[in-house]
Motif scaffolding. Structure first.
Motif, PDB file in Angstrom:
ATOM      1  N   SER A 215       0.711  -0.759  -0.251  1.00 47.42           N
ATOM      2  CA  SER A 215       0.232   0.034   0.133  1.00 47.42           C
ATOM      3  C   SER A 215       0.832   1.717  -0.198  1.00 47.42           C
TER       4      SER A 215
ATOM      5  N   SER B 210      -7.495  -2.348  -3.470  1.00 48.24           N
ATOM      6  CA  SER B 210      -6.269  -3.207  -3.506  1.00 48.24           C
ATOM      7  C   SER B 210      -8.538  -4.132  -3.152  1.00 48.24           C
TER       8      SER B 210
ATOM      9  N   THR C 166      -8.663  -6.472  -0.704  1.00 45.52           N
ATOM     10  CA  THR C 166      -9.758  -6.121   0.829  1.00 45.52           C
ATOM     11  C   THR C 166      -9.602  -5.085   1.596  1.00 45.52           C
ATOM     12  N   ASP C 167      -9.345  -4.495   1.365  1.00 42.40           N
ATOM     13  CA  ASP C 167      -9.363  -2.985   1.613  1.00 42.40           C
ATOM     14  C   ASP C 167      -9.521  -2.045   0.992  1.00 42.40           C
ATOM     15  N   ARG C 168     -10.661  -1.634   1.090  1.00 38.09           N
ATOM     16  CA  ARG C 168     -11.049  -0.497  -0.550  1.00 38.09           C
ATOM     17  C   ARG C 168     -10.318   0.808  -0.123  1.00 38.09           C
ATOM     18  N   ARG C 169      -9.855   1.357   0.869  1.00 35.91           N
ATOM     19  CA  ARG C 169      -9.370   2.458   0.903  1.00 35.91           C
ATOM     20  C   ARG C 169      -8.117   2.969   0.083  1.00 35.91           C
ATOM     21  N   SER C 170      -7.346   1.769   0.363  1.00 36.83           N
ATOM     22  CA  SER C 170      -6.037   1.558  -0.623  1.00 36.83           C
ATOM     23  C   SER C 170      -5.641   1.243  -2.035  1.00 36.83           C
TER      24      SER C 170
ATOM     25  N   THR D  50      -1.613  -6.731   0.884  1.00 33.10           N
ATOM     26  CA  THR D  50      -1.336  -5.644   0.064  1.00 33.10           C
ATOM     27  C   THR D  50      -0.964  -5.071   2.317  1.00 33.10           C
TER      28      THR D  50
ATOM     29  N   GLY E  34      -2.066  -5.195   6.367  1.00 38.86           N
ATOM     30  CA  GLY E  34      -2.599  -5.980   7.024  1.00 38.86           C
ATOM     31  C   GLY E  34      -2.101  -7.428   7.719  1.00 38.86           C
TER      32      GLY E  34
END
Lengths: 173, 173
Positions: free
Chosen positions: A87, A120, A122-126, B26, B28
DNA sequence: AAAGATTGTTGTTGACGACAACAATTGATG
DNA sequence: CATCAATTGTTGTCGTCAACAACAATCTTT
């Protein structure tokens, strides 16, 4: 006096206007201004490092001028190439640059089709950062040029001194 | 996707939108993002020096924060203090800073009554740079604080490593 | 569901290096 | 001696960079 200055330059010569030029005259002496003597300045790590930093960056930029890659850009691509999917936060933290600054760096690298920001899963922010195919081959060339630059450093300070330097500064990651 | 971005951020995800996150997801993961592995990055003198330069300047600024003196200002006052009567060109060349930049540096130092530009008796173009009485006593305090900062450096990289570093970089004046 | 933290982004500020222009002055050349 | 090149301080612009602050979107925690 002080006819030339437009409006600035406070009244510096109000008091103590006339003074003897002390031991060493203004300039024009026998020396070309190279043996000035920094006294307390040598012995300061920060000063030495600043000069070195300046020299080394200029040489890096000059050596990689044909591919138009600057040190920070190179470090970003290197980290992404070695750790795909990272990220932006992770890259920024790893390289010690601000995430705000990384945004512009990645913008330019993405414009040149070296890097791509993939959302990403798994994480829609990154964003998951990857090198493009073009970026991978380009990085290979960059690394060869960077190695040439590193040889310049070795020539400048000595091969063994360079090794020692890297070892000393290893604690800064 | 890409709902947040106002207008920028090209169509980065047009082709190859979906991709497996490769070996390292990513973020985590189990690690806090500190053991990323820079591979080719370590072994680059420029990178190590940049990190060190950053650390050392921050510590210098922090240590001299009470007197509000930055590294460049300190180097200027040190050189002038050791070589009174120097011209701006001579100081700039000696410290490797541009004379254009030195103008502003001296402006601020003159405003704070640390340095005075005295018109040269021999060359009506140039100024003979001197520390004021206030500047001299102030520089004494600055040097004590700078010595404290230098001790921080020794604590960080080791007393003998610091010596070795200074010796290696001595060729940069 | 609400509160707090994180991520990417935008913007601003200030230090800094590099360059280009300029007026005043000096030095060298014819 | 007159002229032209070089030097010195100054101003200005440009681009890089670090440091903050704010914000929307999104996660995480409770």
């Amino acid at each position: 006096m002080a006819i030339r200055q437009k409006t600035s330059r406070k009244a510096a010569a109000t008091a103590a206007a006339i003074r003897r030029p002390r031991a060493r005259a203004t300039n024009g002496g026998a020396h070309a201004g190279d043996d000035i003597g920094l006294d307390a300045l040598v012995g300061h790590a920060g000063y030495a490092v600043r000069r070195f930093q300046l020299w080394i960056f200029q040489d890096f930029i000059r050596t990689l001028a044909t591919v138009d890659i600057r040190p920070t850009q190179y470090s970003v691509m290197t980290v992404i190439g070695a750790n795909p999917g990272l990220s932006q936060m992770a890259v920024a933290k790893r390289l010690g640059i601000e995430r705000a600054r990384l945004v512009h760096l990645l913008d330019s690298l993405e414009e040149r089709d070296f890097v791509s920001r993939i959302p990403s899963a798994t994480d829609r922010r990154s964003h998951a950062l990857h090198l493009t195919a073009r970026g991978k081959t380009a990085l290979g060339q960059f690394k060869r040029l960077a190695a040439e630059h590193e040889r310049h450093v070795a020539e400048k300070i000595g091969k063994d001194n360079r090794e020692r330097l890297l070892q000393i500064l290893a604690c800064f990651n």
